[in-house]
Scaffold this motif. Structure first.
Motif, short mmCIF file in Angstrom:
data_model
loop_
_atom_site.label_atom_id
_atom_site.label_comp_id
_atom_site.label_asym_id
_atom_site.label_seq_id
_atom_site.Cartn_x
_atom_site.Cartn_y
_atom_site.Cartn_z
N LYS A 1 0.84 -1.20 0.00
CA LYS A 1 0.00 0.00 0.00
C LYS A 1 0.88 1.25 0.00
O LYS A 1 0.62 2.22 -0.71
CB LYS A 1 -0.87 0.01 1.26
CG LYS A 1 -2.35 -0.05 1.02
CD LYS A 1 -3.02 0.02 2.38
CE LYS A 1 -4.50 0.23 2.28
NZ LYS A 1 -5.12 0.26 3.60
N SER B 1 2.53 1.87 -3.37
CA SER B 1 1.60 2.43 -4.35
C SER B 1 1.20 3.86 -4.00
O SER B 1 0.78 4.62 -4.87
CB SER B 1 0.32 1.58 -4.43
OG SER B 1 0.64 0.26 -4.77
N SER B 2 1.30 4.23 -2.74
CA SER B 2 0.90 5.57 -2.30
C SER B 2 2.02 6.59 -2.44
O SER B 2 1.78 7.79 -2.49
CB SER B 2 0.47 5.54 -0.83
OG SER B 2 -0.56 4.61 -0.63
N ARG C 1 -2.15 4.69 -5.44
CA ARG C 1 -2.41 5.20 -6.79
C ARG C 1 -2.61 4.04 -7.75
O ARG C 1 -2.02 2.97 -7.56
CB ARG C 1 -1.22 6.03 -7.30
CG ARG C 1 -0.93 7.26 -6.50
CD ARG C 1 0.12 8.12 -7.18
NE ARG C 1 1.47 7.57 -7.12
CZ ARG C 1 2.53 8.13 -7.68
NH1 ARG C 1 2.42 9.24 -8.37
NH2 ARG C 1 3.72 7.58 -7.57
N GLU C 2 -3.40 4.28 -8.80
CA GLU C 2 -3.50 3.31 -9.89
C GLU C 2 -2.24 3.46 -10.74
O GLU C 2 -2.09 4.43 -11.47
CB GLU C 2 -4.74 3.60 -10.75
CG GLU C 2 -6.04 3.05 -10.19
CD GLU C 2 -6.01 1.53 -9.99
OE1 GLU C 2 -5.43 0.82 -10.85
OE2 GLU C 2 -6.55 1.07 -8.97
N VAL C 3 -1.32 2.55 -10.59
CA VAL C 3 -0.08 2.63 -11.36
C VAL C 3 -0.15 1.65 -12.51
O VAL C 3 -0.28 0.44 -12.29
CB VAL C 3 1.14 2.30 -10.46
CG1 VAL C 3 2.43 2.46 -11.26
CG2 VAL C 3 1.16 3.19 -9.23
N PRO C 4 -0.13 2.15 -13.79
CA PRO C 4 -0.21 1.22 -14.92
C PRO C 4 0.96 0.25 -14.93
O PRO C 4 2.10 0.65 -14.68
CB PRO C 4 -0.17 2.14 -16.15
CG PRO C 4 0.18 3.49 -15.67
CD PRO C 4 0.04 3.54 -14.19
N ARG D 1 3.98 1.09 -17.18
CA ARG D 1 4.68 2.37 -16.99
C ARG D 1 6.17 2.14 -17.29
O ARG D 1 6.84 2.96 -17.90
CB ARG D 1 4.49 2.83 -15.54
CG ARG D 1 4.71 4.30 -15.29
CD ARG D 1 4.52 4.61 -13.82
NE ARG D 1 4.64 6.02 -13.51
CZ ARG D 1 4.77 6.52 -12.30
NH1 ARG D 1 4.78 5.71 -11.26
NH2 ARG D 1 4.89 7.80 -12.10
#
Ligand code: FMN
Length: 152
Positions: free
Chosen positions: A5, A8-9, A139-142, A145
């Motif tokens: 978490k 991703s944050s 965050r929605e991380v593709p 990327r």
């Protein structure tokens, strides 16, 4: 925060609203010291915590951060850039896990005043840190990327 978490944050925060506490600094430095470095040669690295307003005022590209932590290395060490990345990344995660704003920084390295970094060390990478009103949510991380090829 739970590790995945927090990863991703994590995000670059470039606006700061106040100095960090000594406890928060302690947690960040603990994370730095927990990082892996090439060949386990911790003596090749140096952390410099800059909080003196007069020194910070002489530096550019640091977004008026109240704290800048510079990671320096001795020459030569083939793995120094990678080790610096691991150390600074650990510090950013530890800072933002405490709700602080932080960002990686190379732009300010050239403006560090003489006498700040101990002799024999070259600044490699830095972290700007301060209090923030930003919230840290995953965050929605593709997944593409960073382009990835698979060999299965
Ligand atoms: C090696 C490195 C150097 C960086 N130097 C700077 C810098 O000097 N100034 C800055 O504002 N951001 C700097 N950044 C932050 C990146 O711009 C930022 O991490 C990137 O745009 C991705 O945004 P995110 O961290 O919010 O995911 C640096 C990042 C890395 C990994």
């Amino acid at each position: 925060m739970e590790t995945q978490k927090m990863i991703s944050s994590r995000k670059a925060v470039r606006e700061y609203h106040g100095q960090i506490t000594d406890y928060q600094l302690h947690e960040i430095l603990t994370a730095a010291n927990a990082a892996p470095v090439a060949m386990g040669q911790y003596d090749n690295y140096q952390l410099t915590v800059i909080q003196d307003p007069k020194t910070l005022a002489k530096m550019s590209g640091i977004y008026d951060a109240p704290t800048v932590i510079v990671l320096s290395a001795k020459e030569p060490d083939a793995g120094k850039d990678i080790s610096a990345g691991a150390i600074v990344h650990n510090m950013e995660l530890a800072a933002e896990d405490q709700g602080l704003g932080a960002n990686y920084n190379m732009a300010g390295l050239g403006s560090i005043p003489n006498g700040v970094i101990p002799n024999g060390f070259t600044p490699i990478f830095a972290l700007t840190i301060g209090q923030t009103n930003e919230k840290f949510t995953p965050r929605e991380v593709p997944l593409d990327r960073i382009h990835t090829n698979f060999v299965k």
